[in-house]
Design a protein around this motif. Sequence first.
Motif, PDB file in Angstrom:
ATOM      1  N   GLU A  27      61.833  18.994  81.631  1.00  9.15           N
ATOM      2  CA  GLU A  27      63.237  18.605  81.596  1.00  9.15           C
ATOM      3  C   GLU A  27      63.396  17.139  81.958  1.00  9.15           C
ATOM      4  O   GLU A  27      62.622  16.605  82.753  1.00  9.15           O
ATOM      5  CB  GLU A  27      64.056  19.446  82.587  1.00  9.15           C
ATOM      6  CG  GLU A  27      64.056  20.924  82.289  1.00  9.15           C
ATOM      7  CD  GLU A  27      64.821  21.741  83.324  1.00  9.15           C
ATOM      8  OE1 GLU A  27      65.381  21.156  84.277  1.00  9.15           O
ATOM      9  OE2 GLU A  27      64.852  22.973  83.186  1.00  9.15           O
ATOM     10  N   GLU A  28      64.421  16.532  81.364  1.00 12.51           N
ATOM     11  CA  GLU A  28      64.759  15.164  81.750  1.00 12.51           C
ATOM     12  C   GLU A  28      65.783  15.255  82.877  1.00 12.51           C
ATOM     13  O   GLU A  28      66.781  15.970  82.766  1.00 12.51           O
ATOM     14  CB  GLU A  28      65.350  14.387  80.570  1.00 12.51           C
ATOM     15  CG  GLU A  28      65.622  12.942  80.925  1.00 12.51           C
ATOM     16  CD  GLU A  28      66.052  12.113  79.725  1.00 12.51           C
ATOM     17  OE1 GLU A  28      65.178  11.505  79.089  1.00 12.51           O
ATOM     18  OE2 GLU A  28      67.264  12.120  79.432  1.00 12.51           O
ATOM     19  N   LYS A  29      65.499  14.580  83.964  1.00  9.89           N
ATOM     20  CA  LYS A  29      66.396  14.578  85.122  1.00  9.89           C
ATOM     21  C   LYS A  29      66.684  13.135  85.501  1.00  9.89           C
ATOM     22  O   LYS A  29      65.833  12.260  85.348  1.00  9.89           O
ATOM     23  CB  LYS A  29      65.731  15.258  86.332  1.00  9.89           C
ATOM     24  CG  LYS A  29      65.313  16.686  86.097  1.00  9.89           C
ATOM     25  CD  LYS A  29      66.372  17.623  86.529  1.00  9.89           C
ATOM     26  CE  LYS A  29      65.858  19.056  86.427  1.00  9.89           C
ATOM     27  NZ  LYS A  29      66.889  20.019  86.587  1.00  9.89           N
ATOM     28  N   GLU A  30      67.872  12.913  86.025  1.00 12.69           N
ATOM     29  CA  GLU A  30      68.204  11.599  86.559  1.00 12.69           C
ATOM     30  C   GLU A  30      68.222  11.715  88.073  1.00 12.69           C
ATOM     31  O   GLU A  30      69.019  12.466  88.644  1.00 12.69           O
ATOM     32  CB  GLU A  30      69.560  11.123  86.048  1.00 12.69           C
ATOM     33  CG  GLU A  30      69.878   9.709  86.513  1.00 12.69           C
ATOM     34  CD  GLU A  30      71.164   9.166  85.914  1.00 12.69           C
ATOM     35  OE1 GLU A  30      71.795   8.341  86.592  1.00 12.69           O
ATOM     36  OE2 GLU A  30      71.526   9.564  84.797  1.00 12.69           O
ATOM     37  N   ILE A  31      67.308  11.008  88.707  1.00 15.67           N
ATOM     38  CA  ILE A  31      67.216  11.023  90.165  1.00 15.67           C
ATOM     39  C   ILE A  31      67.248   9.582  90.639  1.00 15.67           C
ATOM     40  O   ILE A  31      66.472   8.744  90.165  1.00 15.67           O
ATOM     41  CB  ILE A  31      65.945  11.755  90.643  1.00 15.67           C
ATOM     42  CG1 ILE A  31      66.004  13.210  90.178  1.00 15.67           C
ATOM     43  CG2 ILE A  31      65.786  11.658  92.154  1.00 15.67           C
ATOM     44  CD1 ILE A  31      64.821  14.059  90.528  1.00 15.67           C
ATOM     45  N   LEU A  32      68.162   9.303  91.563  1.00 21.59           N
ATOM     46  CA  LEU A  32      68.369   7.944  92.075  1.00 21.59           C
ATOM     47  C   LEU A  32      68.584   6.945  90.932  1.00 21.59           C
ATOM     48  O   LEU A  32      68.042   5.841  90.947  1.00 21.59           O
ATOM     49  CB  LEU A  32      67.183   7.511  92.952  1.00 21.59           C
ATOM     50  CG  LEU A  32      66.911   8.376  94.187  1.00 21.59           C
ATOM     51  CD1 LEU A  32      65.629   7.927  94.875  1.00 21.59           C
ATOM     52  CD2 LEU A  32      68.089   8.315  95.150  1.00 21.59           C
ATOM     53  N   GLN A  37      61.099  12.392  82.719  1.00 17.17           N
ATOM     54  CA  GLN A  37      60.713  13.737  82.302  1.00 17.17           C
ATOM     55  C   GLN A  37      59.978  14.391  83.475  1.00 17.17           C
ATOM     56  O   GLN A  37      59.132  13.761  84.108  1.00 17.17           O
ATOM     57  CB  GLN A  37      59.778  13.678  81.089  1.00 17.17           C
ATOM     58  CG  GLN A  37      60.419  13.143  79.838  1.00 17.17           C
ATOM     59  CD  GLN A  37      61.353  14.152  79.203  1.00 17.17           C
ATOM     60  OE1 GLN A  37      61.206  15.355  79.353  1.00 17.17           O
ATOM     61  NE2 GLN A  37      62.342  13.651  78.483  1.00 17.17           N
ATOM     62  N   TYR A  38      60.303  15.629  83.748  1.00 11.72           N
ATOM     63  CA  TYR A  38      59.671  16.372  84.842  1.00 11.72           C
ATOM     64  C   TYR A  38      59.102  17.690  84.338  1.00 11.72           C
ATOM     65  O   TYR A  38      59.724  18.367  83.505  1.00 11.72           O
ATOM     66  CB  TYR A  38      60.697  16.719  85.937  1.00 11.72           C
ATOM     67  CG  TYR A  38      61.111  15.543  86.780  1.00 11.72           C
ATOM     68  CD1 TYR A  38      60.486  15.294  87.998  1.00 11.72           C
ATOM     69  CD2 TYR A  38      62.130  14.691  86.367  1.00 11.72           C
ATOM     70  CE1 TYR A  38      60.868  14.209  88.783  1.00 11.72           C
ATOM     71  CE2 TYR A  38      62.512  13.612  87.140  1.00 11.72           C
ATOM     72  CZ  TYR A  38      61.882  13.384  88.348  1.00 11.72           C
ATOM     73  OH  TYR A  38      62.246  12.317  89.123  1.00 11.72           O
ATOM     74  N   VAL A  52      57.643  17.870  89.091  1.00  6.05           N
ATOM     75  CA  VAL A  52      56.692  16.763  89.158  1.00  6.05           C
ATOM     76  C   VAL A  52      56.948  15.848  87.971  1.00  6.05           C
ATOM     77  O   VAL A  52      56.963  16.308  86.826  1.00  6.05           O
ATOM     78  CB  VAL A  52      55.230  17.289  89.114  1.00  6.05           C
ATOM     79  CG1 VAL A  52      54.256  16.125  89.124  1.00  6.05           C
ATOM     80  CG2 VAL A  52      54.950  18.236  90.261  1.00  6.05           C
ATOM     81  N   PRO A  53      57.146  14.543  88.231  1.00  7.16           N
ATOM     82  CA  PRO A  53      57.331  13.624  87.106  1.00  7.16           C
ATOM     83  C   PRO A  53      56.107  13.664  86.185  1.00  7.16           C
ATOM     84  O   PRO A  53      54.972  13.641  86.654  1.00  7.16           O
ATOM     85  CB  PRO A  53      57.452  12.246  87.767  1.00  7.16           C
ATOM     86  CG  PRO A  53      57.827  12.524  89.187  1.00  7.16           C
ATOM     87  CD  PRO A  53      57.209  13.858  89.520  1.00  7.16           C
ATOM     88  N   VAL A  54      56.349  13.738  84.896  1.00  8.88           N
ATOM     89  CA  VAL A  54      55.271  13.814  83.904  1.00  8.88           C
ATOM     90  C   VAL A  54      54.276  12.671  84.108  1.00  8.88           C
ATOM     91  O   VAL A  54      53.065  12.871  84.062  1.00  8.88           O
ATOM     92  CB  VAL A  54      55.855  13.818  82.476  1.00  8.88           C
ATOM     93  CG1 VAL A  54      54.778  13.617  81.425  1.00  8.88           C
ATOM     94  CG2 VAL A  54      56.620  15.115  82.224  1.00  8.88           C
ATOM     95  N   GLU A  55      54.771  11.480  84.381  1.00  6.24           N
ATOM     96  CA  GLU A  55      53.890  10.314  84.513  1.00  6.24           C
ATOM     97  C   GLU A  55      53.050  10.335  85.789  1.00  6.24           C
ATOM     98  O   GLU A  55      52.113   9.559  85.921  1.00  6.24           O
ATOM     99  CB  GLU A  55      54.683   9.022  84.415  1.00  6.24           C
ATOM    100  CG  GLU A  55      55.684   8.847  85.538  1.00  6.24           C
ATOM    101  CD  GLU A  55      56.656   7.703  85.282  1.00  6.24           C
ATOM    102  OE1 GLU A  55      56.984   7.016  86.249  1.00  6.24           O
ATOM    103  OE2 GLU A  55      57.067   7.526  84.133  1.00  6.24           O
ATOM    104  N   LYS A  56      53.353  11.219  86.731  1.00  8.77           N
ATOM    105  CA  LYS A  56      52.601  11.277  87.998  1.00  8.77           C
ATOM    106  C   LYS A  56      51.524  12.364  87.988  1.00  8.77           C
ATOM    107  O   LYS A  56      50.763  12.493  88.946  1.00  8.77           O
ATOM    108  CB  LYS A  56      53.557  11.553  89.172  1.00  8.77           C
ATOM    109  CG  LYS A  56      54.624  10.523  89.353  1.00  8.77           C
ATOM    110  CD  LYS A  56      54.122   9.363  90.131  1.00  8.77           C
ATOM    111  CE  LYS A  56      55.282   8.441  90.454  1.00  8.77           C
ATOM    112  NZ  LYS A  56      54.885   7.121  90.752  1.00  8.77           N
TER     113      LYS A  56
END
Length: 164
Positions: A27-32, A37-38, A52-56
Amino acid sequence: MEVDFLFQVGDKIVYPMHGAGVIEAVEEKEILGEKQQYYIINMPIGNMQVMVPVEKVSPLGIRLVVDMFTMENVLFVFHHGESDALLPWGQRYRINTDKMRTGDVHEGAEVVRDLMRRSQEKALNTSEKRMLDSAKQILISELVLVKGVTENQANDLLNYAGDR
């Protein structure tokens, strides 16, 4: 935003230091104020959901669960392998912490095996008790997903395997 997805919905993964789970969604989430993408991961043991962020994913060492053959090998070594030599507890704790951080199922199983055996000989200190409980839950969570057993059945496999 272009993102490479390492995992797909339905993949069974292991999040080092947290345990095994199943990717339920991306899912795409907006945080801060930042959109990312998470992976939404359901962790069956503890009935927890983790984002967990996809990029992490790569830097965190998240990996697919092992296959059945590998898990059988892990259980064989768990049962028949030799424990580490007696080291001072501080050194043993550092080594075990490093093993757990790798996220490698063999290393985690060694920690569980060695601490279970040590606890049969002598009471573990509080730090090692916590480490054993955590390492055991992580291993059990992967056993549950790989072998398709219940948490209690996975625990029984480890308790049997920890005996010598």
